[in-house]
Design a protein around this motif. Sequence first.
Motif, PDB file in Angstrom:
ATOM      1  N   LEU A 437       0.936  -1.064   0.041  1.00  0.00           N
ATOM      2  CA  LEU A 437      -0.102  -0.071  -0.021  1.00  0.00           C
ATOM      3  C   LEU A 437       1.004   1.295  -0.081  1.00  0.00           C
ATOM      4  CD1 LEU A 437      -3.216   0.560   2.103  1.00  0.00           C
ATOM      5  CD2 LEU A 437      -1.335   2.337   1.751  1.00  0.00           C
ATOM      6  N   VAL A 438       0.532   2.073  -0.954  1.00  0.00           N
ATOM      7  CA  VAL A 438       1.452   3.219  -1.033  1.00  0.00           C
ATOM      8  C   VAL A 438       0.587   4.462  -0.621  1.00  0.00           C
ATOM      9  CG1 VAL A 438       2.998   4.796  -2.709  1.00  0.00           C
ATOM     10  CG2 VAL A 438       2.990   2.342  -2.805  1.00  0.00           C
ATOM     11  N   PHE A 439       0.729   5.410   0.190  1.00  0.00           N
ATOM     12  CA  PHE A 439      -0.267   6.148   0.529  1.00  0.00           C
ATOM     13  C   PHE A 439       0.362   7.556   0.202  1.00  0.00           C
ATOM     14  CE2 PHE A 439      -1.200   9.327   3.973  1.00  0.00           C
ATOM     15  CZ  PHE A 439      -2.638   9.286   3.777  1.00  0.00           C
ATOM     16  N   ILE A 440      -0.460   8.415  -0.458  1.00  0.00           N
ATOM     17  CA  ILE A 440      -0.142   9.729  -0.853  1.00  0.00           C
ATOM     18  C   ILE A 440      -1.493  10.513  -0.512  1.00  0.00           C
ATOM     19  CG2 ILE A 440      -0.159   9.354  -3.322  1.00  0.00           C
ATOM     20  CD1 ILE A 440       1.575  11.813  -3.442  1.00  0.00           C
ATOM     21  N   ASN A 441      -1.659  11.565   0.379  1.00  0.00           N
ATOM     22  CA  ASN A 441      -3.007  12.348   0.578  1.00  0.00           C
ATOM     23  C   ASN A 441      -3.254  13.456  -0.302  1.00  0.00           C
ATOM     24  OD1 ASN A 441      -5.107  11.841   2.185  1.00  0.00           O
ATOM     25  ND2 ASN A 441      -4.574  13.424   3.500  1.00  0.00           N
ATOM     26  N   ARG A 442      -3.037  13.185  -1.457  1.00  0.00           N
ATOM     27  CA  ARG A 442      -3.238  14.218  -2.644  1.00  0.00           C
ATOM     28  C   ARG A 442      -3.731  13.468  -3.878  1.00  0.00           C
ATOM     29  NH1 ARG A 442       2.036  16.253  -1.406  1.00  0.00           N
ATOM     30  NH2 ARG A 442       2.957  15.238  -3.003  1.00  0.00           N
ATOM     31  N   ARG A 443      -5.024  13.821  -4.232  1.00  0.00           N
ATOM     32  CA  ARG A 443      -5.693  13.277  -5.322  1.00  0.00           C
ATOM     33  C   ARG A 443      -5.419  13.895  -6.485  1.00  0.00           C
ATOM     34  NH1 ARG A 443     -11.207  15.084  -6.566  1.00  0.00           N
ATOM     35  NH2 ARG A 443     -11.725  16.444  -5.003  1.00  0.00           N
ATOM     36  N   GLY A 444      -5.701  13.380  -7.754  1.00  0.00           N
ATOM     37  CA  GLY A 444      -5.410  14.193  -8.860  1.00  0.00           C
ATOM     38  C   GLY A 444      -4.022  13.581  -9.827  1.00  0.00           C
ATOM     39  N   TYR A 445      -3.602  14.367 -10.740  1.00  0.00           N
ATOM     40  CA  TYR A 445      -2.179  13.851 -11.088  1.00  0.00           C
ATOM     41  C   TYR A 445      -1.108  14.488 -10.642  1.00  0.00           C
ATOM     42  CZ  TYR A 445       1.114  12.529 -15.025  1.00  0.00           C
ATOM     43  OH  TYR A 445       2.326  12.065 -15.559  1.00  0.00           O
ATOM     44  N   ALA A 446      -1.176  15.926 -10.694  1.00  0.00           N
ATOM     45  CA  ALA A 446      -0.131  16.660  -9.981  1.00  0.00           C
ATOM     46  C   ALA A 446      -0.790  17.904  -9.410  1.00  0.00           C
ATOM     47  CB  ALA A 446       0.825  17.135 -11.028  1.00  0.00           C
ATOM     48  N   PRO A 447      -0.251  18.221  -8.122  1.00  0.00           N
ATOM     49  CA  PRO A 447      -0.888  19.593  -7.466  1.00  0.00           C
ATOM     50  C   PRO A 447      -0.545  20.765  -8.057  1.00  0.00           C
ATOM     51  CG  PRO A 447       0.922  18.623  -6.195  1.00  0.00           C
ATOM     52  CD  PRO A 447       0.671  17.733  -7.458  1.00  0.00           C
TER      53      PRO A 447
END
Length: 755
Positions: A437-447
């Motif tokens: 499981l790889v967790f990153i709390n930013r959805r979308g492609y790029a911020p």
Amino acid sequence: MPFYVVQVAVPVPLRRCFDYLPPAGEPEDTWKPGQRVRVNFGQQLLTAIVVGTAQTTDVPAGKLKPLLERLDDEPLLDASQLTLGRWLARYYHHSPGEVLELMIPALLRRGGSLQEAQEQSWAILPQIDSEPQTSEPQTNPEPLSKPKVALRGKQQQALWQCFQQQPVWTHAKLTAQGFTLAQLRRLAELGLIETQQRLPIPAIAPLRRDDLPLNDEQHKALMQLNQQLGRFQPSLLEGITGSGKTEVYLQHLKQVLQRGQQVLVLVPEIGLTPQTVQRFRERVDVPVALMHSGLNDRERLQAWCQCRDGSARILIGTRSAVFTPLPDLGLIILDEEHDGSFKQQDSVRYSARDFAMVRAKQAKIPIVLGSATPSLESLHNALTGRYLHLKLTQRAGNAKPPGMKLHSILHQPLTFGLAQPVIAKMQQHLDANRQVLVFINRRGYAPLMACQECGWLAECRRCDARLTLHQSPLHLHCHHCDFQQAVPGFCPNCHSDKIRALGQGTERLQDELSMLFPHVPTTRVDRDTARNKQAFDGLLQDIHSPGKRLLIGTQMLAKGHHFPAVTMVVIVDSDAGLFSADFRGMEHTAQLILQVAGRAGRAEHPGEVWIQTLYADHPQLNLLIDNGYHALALALLQERQQQQLPPYSHMAMLRAESPQRHLAEQLLQLARQFLQQQSAQRRNQPDQLSPLVLVGPFPAIMERRAGRFRQQLQLFSGERTGLHSVLDPLVDFLHQQKGFHQVRWHLDIDPQDTL
């Protein structure tokens, strides 16, 4: 007949009730608190709640309006619900009408009747004991006891087969299978089925699972909880992830069910509701109802009625389920009690956790708060003896807590945002046919999208925020106000074509991991892929399929899910909350890290957690990793005590926003001056209330949002009574101010978001 008026709570922002004239000839004793009525209020036709009658009124006789209609002969809300509503309105300084409106389903708010909970169904007629003739030739036709009737077409035959397998079907379930009203009416015309109205009872799972064996800690916690039945006693069940808190809940609530009482179970997210319902239905032989935002209005009304009449013995729901009537309530369980989802962030900004505590006290029943990472407020109450404190420090069964490692990425080369040792360790777990499981709390492609020539940034026109790039479909999106626009082909500032996406979101990370591990299936879980219950259930089905897999997701993956094949968790960026301006920032960061980490190693295979950070020497982060959440929480409580922040003080937040920056600030400056005058008067009173501390007004961290400028004023007091004593006059003062019609303001009691 003597003169009297009916007092009603109208769902408008004004913090008072209103007098109306009853219909001519209606005796006063026919009006009961809790009934619904229809009223004219200004230009609106509204549904209001009767709170009483009176022989006198301050309203001139010529201005009294008549009630239009009484909707209920008997009260819809009982005395205990009305008492709770009054407490809610008083504590959160809100309109009684808007508060009482929370306690009834949307269909009833609009003036509907309880009969709308009755769902149309179709049932086979009892005298039909043989197959109707179909238009298809039969080799060995069975003799019929009734005249033969013809079913034309495969759909009618398939529909009849459904009734052969099950004698009663709801209309919704039949139409969901593709059958039409015309086909159903055809079978009814042939005398095979009939329509009926019924209130569906929640289904009971056909298979029962036995109680799981408890370890010593679980058994001790269960015994202590069982001793509290029949009286008000808050308990904090602090158990590490995977320690079997749910098993303790299940065995505890069985004692309540044996006493003939109902149980309310609150969970923070709609995504946790289906799996919780399934586990409960597999273990208890009573009807279980559910209540959450994924249900339509009719389904919510049905669940509400099932709980109200006692046919449902367990209610599992999200925040708003706390208002559901349960006449035989014997226990409240609040799982993941620390979760911010229990705090309403608009309209009446109530805390479901705090309201559940008040409801349990009123009903004189126990309430259990469960969490691996309890809020500092609940932990403080447990440490000071207000709550019974129960601890589960070991995982249930043979599972072991995952090992946790801080990995510094300072001055280290990264591949797609991942350090080489992390990638190598991921490969080992995947080669062993496990899940990562790889967790990153930013959805979308790029911020962020930026021009490499002039430095232009893609920013929202209405917020002080950057637009996030999404690939499916391709567009720029503001996650704060929902503004969207097309991706430009060239820089709007210098017309260069060197526009690049910067940073990572879940979409980009999924693409990049697919390149790193081309033969490993990936599943991404965020708001874009899990837009509804069906999509979320499909993703969970993929995750539980056998074989190696990469899971990429936001905090939707972090809360309460059981993924037995996950043996490694990678937290890509853990630094966002380490230096937050919110005094709760470190608490929330630690909770999120441990909740995500808790997905690893929950079955027989050991797990490990790698946390990438630029601040591997951060003292609080190291305290969390080395000594656990409890040690960090004690350190944070000590900081809060030194600074006199909650839970060592009580807090309210006054927020204002307007299209013009100065108007919101001006209103809060007036509020500050008013509060300072109130404080000066309090200092001269003999009751010696704690001083009121004011901070602000100052701009919110994101000052402009959705085209409006936001300001806030913070209020602190050492005594809850002292804080609330100035809030009622403050609200009245703000309502009286002229020239601020463009300003929207609200008061947030015990705010969880101070940014």
